[in-house]
Design a protein around this motif. Structure first.
Motif, mmCIF file in Angstrom:
data_model
loop_
_atom_site.group_PDB
_atom_site.id
_atom_site.type_symbol
_atom_site.label_atom_id
_atom_site.label_comp_id
_atom_site.label_asym_id
_atom_site.label_seq_id
_atom_site.Cartn_x
_atom_site.Cartn_y
_atom_site.Cartn_z
ATOM 1 N N ARG A 103 0.836 -1.209 0.000
ATOM 2 C CA ARG A 103 0.000 0.000 0.000
ATOM 3 C C ARG A 103 0.869 1.255 0.000
ATOM 4 N N GLU A 104 1.983 1.204 0.736
ATOM 5 C CA GLU A 104 2.863 2.368 0.812
ATOM 6 C C GLU A 104 3.602 2.612 -0.505
ATOM 7 N N ILE A 105 3.928 1.551 -1.225
ATOM 8 C CA ILE A 105 4.525 1.721 -2.552
ATOM 9 C C ILE A 105 3.519 2.381 -3.487
ATOM 10 N N ALA A 106 2.266 1.904 -3.443
ATOM 11 C CA ALA A 106 1.222 2.521 -4.265
ATOM 12 C C ALA A 106 1.031 3.987 -3.884
ATOM 13 N N PHE A 107 1.125 4.295 -2.594
ATOM 14 C CA PHE A 107 0.992 5.676 -2.129
ATOM 15 C C PHE A 107 2.152 6.527 -2.643
ATOM 16 N N THR A 108 3.359 5.962 -2.669
ATOM 17 C CA THR A 108 4.514 6.680 -3.204
ATOM 18 C C THR A 108 4.294 7.047 -4.667
ATOM 19 N N LYS A 109 3.754 6.110 -5.435
ATOM 20 C CA LYS A 109 3.472 6.373 -6.850
ATOM 21 C C LYS A 109 2.420 7.467 -6.996
ATOM 22 N N GLN A 110 1.474 7.497 -6.073
ATOM 23 C CA GLN A 110 0.452 8.544 -6.089
ATOM 24 C C GLN A 110 1.070 9.915 -5.809
ATOM 25 N N LEU A 111 1.980 9.967 -4.821
ATOM 26 C CA LEU A 111 2.621 11.235 -4.479
ATOM 27 C C LEU A 111 3.531 11.722 -5.606
ATOM 28 N N GLN A 112 4.131 10.784 -6.343
ATOM 29 C CA GLN A 112 5.047 11.176 -7.410
ATOM 30 C C GLN A 112 4.325 11.958 -8.498
ATOM 31 N N LYS A 113 3.042 11.721 -8.673
ATOM 32 C CA LYS A 113 2.273 12.472 -9.660
ATOM 33 C C LYS A 113 2.156 13.940 -9.257
ATOM 34 N N GLN A 114 2.247 14.215 -7.950
ATOM 35 C CA GLN A 114 2.176 15.576 -7.448
ATOM 36 C C GLN A 114 3.563 16.204 -7.316
ATOM 37 N N SER A 115 4.567 15.375 -7.013
ATOM 38 C CA SER A 115 5.940 15.846 -6.817
ATOM 39 C C SER A 115 6.876 14.913 -7.577
ATOM 40 N N PRO A 116 7.288 15.267 -8.797
ATOM 41 C CA PRO A 116 8.017 14.348 -9.674
ATOM 42 C C PRO A 116 9.278 13.749 -9.074
ATOM 43 N N LYS A 117 9.988 14.481 -8.203
ATOM 44 C CA LYS A 117 11.244 13.941 -7.670
ATOM 45 C C LYS A 117 11.018 12.932 -6.539
ATOM 46 N N LEU A 118 9.791 12.800 -6.065
ATOM 47 C CA LEU A 118 9.495 11.860 -4.984
ATOM 48 C C LEU A 118 9.137 10.517 -5.628
ATOM 49 N N SER A 119 10.127 9.648 -5.776
ATOM 50 C CA SER A 119 9.901 8.436 -6.566
ATOM 51 C C SER A 119 10.442 7.162 -5.931
ATOM 52 N N TYR A 120 10.924 7.226 -4.692
ATOM 53 C CA TYR A 120 11.505 6.044 -4.061
ATOM 54 C C TYR A 120 10.728 5.666 -2.799
ATOM 55 N N TYR A 121 10.792 4.386 -2.488
ATOM 56 C CA TYR A 121 10.209 3.874 -1.251
ATOM 57 C C TYR A 121 11.325 3.209 -0.458
ATOM 58 N N TYR A 122 11.620 3.750 0.746
ATOM 59 C CA TYR A 122 12.693 3.222 1.584
ATOM 60 C C TYR A 122 12.112 2.227 2.583
ATOM 61 N N LEU A 123 12.696 1.027 2.615
ATOM 62 C CA LEU A 123 12.200 -0.033 3.484
ATOM 63 C C LEU A 123 12.996 -0.175 4.765
ATOM 64 N N GLY A 124 13.875 0.776 5.053
ATOM 65 C CA GLY A 124 14.691 0.663 6.262
ATOM 66 C C GLY A 124 16.006 0.000 5.939
ATOM 67 N N PHE A 125 16.353 -1.056 6.710
ATOM 68 C CA PHE A 125 17.619 -1.741 6.535
ATOM 69 C C PHE A 125 17.417 -3.137 5.955
ATOM 70 N N TYR A 126 18.294 -3.493 5.040
ATOM 71 C CA TYR A 126 18.360 -4.848 4.497
ATOM 72 C C TYR A 126 19.510 -5.566 5.190
ATOM 73 N N ILE A 127 19.234 -6.744 5.760
ATOM 74 C CA ILE A 127 20.243 -7.480 6.528
ATOM 75 C C ILE A 127 20.429 -8.846 5.870
ATOM 76 N N HIS A 128 21.419 -8.950 5.023
ATOM 77 C CA HIS A 128 21.621 -10.176 4.255
ATOM 78 C C HIS A 128 22.074 -11.329 5.149
ATOM 79 N N SER A 129 22.780 -11.018 6.228
ATOM 80 C CA SER A 129 23.281 -12.073 7.116
ATOM 81 C C SER A 129 22.172 -12.697 7.955
#
Length: 464
Positions: free
Chosen positions: A332-358
């Motif tokens: 839902r938050e990714i879809a919301f990011t895409k919605q916001l990008q239509k209003q603010s073109p430079k807002l195009s990423y969704y940050y998920l916090g930290f990726y821990i491969h180990s």
């Protein structure tokens, strides 16, 4: 402080002692440095998370990557290019079935031991309920957080929370189950009978019946209709549904219950800001509330920043473990990011916090693709496909492989770093003269190297 300029004010704490790790359970293997943020602008926080920082409430911390037991790499997803994976589609369909038909399996946990982000085949008894989905995006500002019922807090990257999600695609239970079904090859024949109509998918037939019923209903109400079901073309049959199509899938009108989606500004160190080229809701921290029949079942906290939506954490009601609310809220938050990008073109990423491969149970964040990991030495973004082989060989890795590339924002002039001393803003060079050779130069140098030259010249480092 003169004028109306907004400043970020922090107290740096450093941090040399190891403490308990919530991922590998080491008692003293987790190392990070942190600072307390009294107030922070959204641009400063954007720059900090692009250097590996992360906030938990007003505490902002950065793992000591070469020393900590479980290195934590900042991960971002390209929201505009995102397409849901097989397991993501399964979660969306599961939620839609629950909303439309009331199918809910209480008490079921994921096969991988991750109750929030289950991707396993559904089994066991079901409790039939009827639920209706109604999404309303509220842009009003509410300073105080809404009172919540008894909930289980699950931070998507919190140290002591059970990690959520599924593992890498090769370990995905859905993929494994799908890959085990085999059948004998059919005997050769004469091919399809040209005198008979082509076979059609059950999904297409259901869609056609819905269109026919809608046409009959409209004609019965005296409304002329020109809608006529047509045979889908092969290109339509093979076209994948988008994330938005899954979320906005039509649901029965006679459902007895209601699931609502609301958004409120919440308390955080980030100052709410508005810009002519920014999103209508503005920048800052927000609660996204999921209400079922007037009862809060989940609350996600996000930060809306100049170039991204950053997921902070999620609270969810334990009765709804089987709905994979962690993964559902991320979608839902990714879809919301895409919605916001239509209003603010430079807002195009969704940050998920930290990726821990180990930590295998934390690799699920890598399934939100295309995505990048932040190199801990050069602070440039590298596609996760290029990072995984490096992390398979070593827990810590310099992700950018260009040996000539360094930190473009490394400290060049410590004297220009800003200090808030006795209610006066001054560069560190002036502060050290006032203190006659300040004894905290090493600490300030460490702080400045972690935030970078640009941030050091904007953020006020509080000194008593």
């Amino acid at each position: 402080m003169a004028g109306n300029k907004s400043y970020t004010i922090v107290e740096y704490f450093g941090g040399e002692d190891g403490y308990r790790c919530g991922y590998c359970k080491s008692q003293t293997g987790n190392f990070s440095r942190g600072m307390w943020s009294h107030t922070m602008t959204v641009q400063d926080y954007q720059d900090l998370i692009d250097r590996g920082w992360r906030r938990s409430g007003k505490y902002v911390y950065k793992p000591i990557m070469q020393k900590t037991c479980c290195p934590q790499y900042t991960i971002r997803c390209h929201a505009l290019k995102f397409q849901p994976s097989k397991s993501h589609k399964k979660i969306l369909k599961k939620m839609n079935r629950f909303i439309s038909k009331g199918e809910l399996q209480k008490g079921q946990e994921d096969c991988a031991g991750e109750p929030m982000d289950s991707v396993c085949e559904e089994a066991g008894p079901q409790e039939l309920r009827k639920v209706h989905l109604k999404c309303t995006a509220l842009t009003g500002i509410q300073k105080d957080a809404t009172e919540l019922p008894s909930t289980t807090e699950v931070q998507k990257e919190a140290a002591d929370a059970t990690p959520t999600g599924s593992q890498t695609s090769q370990n995905d239970p859905v993929s494994v189950l799908a890959g085990t079904t085999t059948s004998a090859a059919p005997k050769p024949g004469n091919g399809a009978d040209p005198s008979r109509p082509l076979c059609r998918k059950a999904k297409e037939l259901r869609k056609e019946r819905r269109l026919q019923k809608e046409q009959m209903r409209q004609n019965g109400d005296g409304v002329s209709s020109t809608v006529s079901p047509t045979q889908p073309t092969p290109s339509q049959n093979n076209q994948s549904k988008t994330l938005e199509e899954f979320i906005s899938e039509s649901l029965p009108e006679n459902s007895a219950h209601c699931l609502e989606f609301k958004r409120f500004l919440c308390d955080s160190p980030l100052e709410a800001e508005y810009a002519p080229d920014g999103p209508e809701v503005g920048y800052g921290s927000f609660h996204q509330q999921y209400w079922l029949d007037g009862r809060i079942v989940a609350v996600g906290v996000i930060d809306i920043l100049p170039t991204c939506v950053s997921s902070v954490y999620l609270y969810y009601h334990p009765d709804f473990n089987s709905l994979s609310l962690g993964s559902y809220s991320a979608l839902r938050e990714i879809a919301f990011t895409k919605q916001l990008q239509k209003q603010s073109p430079k807002l195009s990423y969704y940050y998920l916090g930290f990726y821990i491969h180990s930590c295998p149970k934390m690799r699920y964040k890598g399934q939100y693709r295309p995505s990048d990991l932040l190199c801990p030495e050069t602070y440039v973004w590298v596609s996760i496909e290029r990072c995984i082989p490096l992390l398979d060989n070593s827990r810590y890795a310099r992700l950018n492989q260009d040996p000539d590339l360094g930190d473009a924002r490394a400290v060049r002039d410590l004297g220009r770093a800003l200090v808030l001393y006795r209610r006066t803003v001054m560069p560190y060079a002036a502060y050290s003269r006032k203190r006659k050779g300040s004894s905290d130069e090493m600490e300030v140098q460490q702080y400045a190297s972690l935030v970078g030259q640009d941030c050091a010249e904007r953020i006020l480092l509080y000194r008593s």
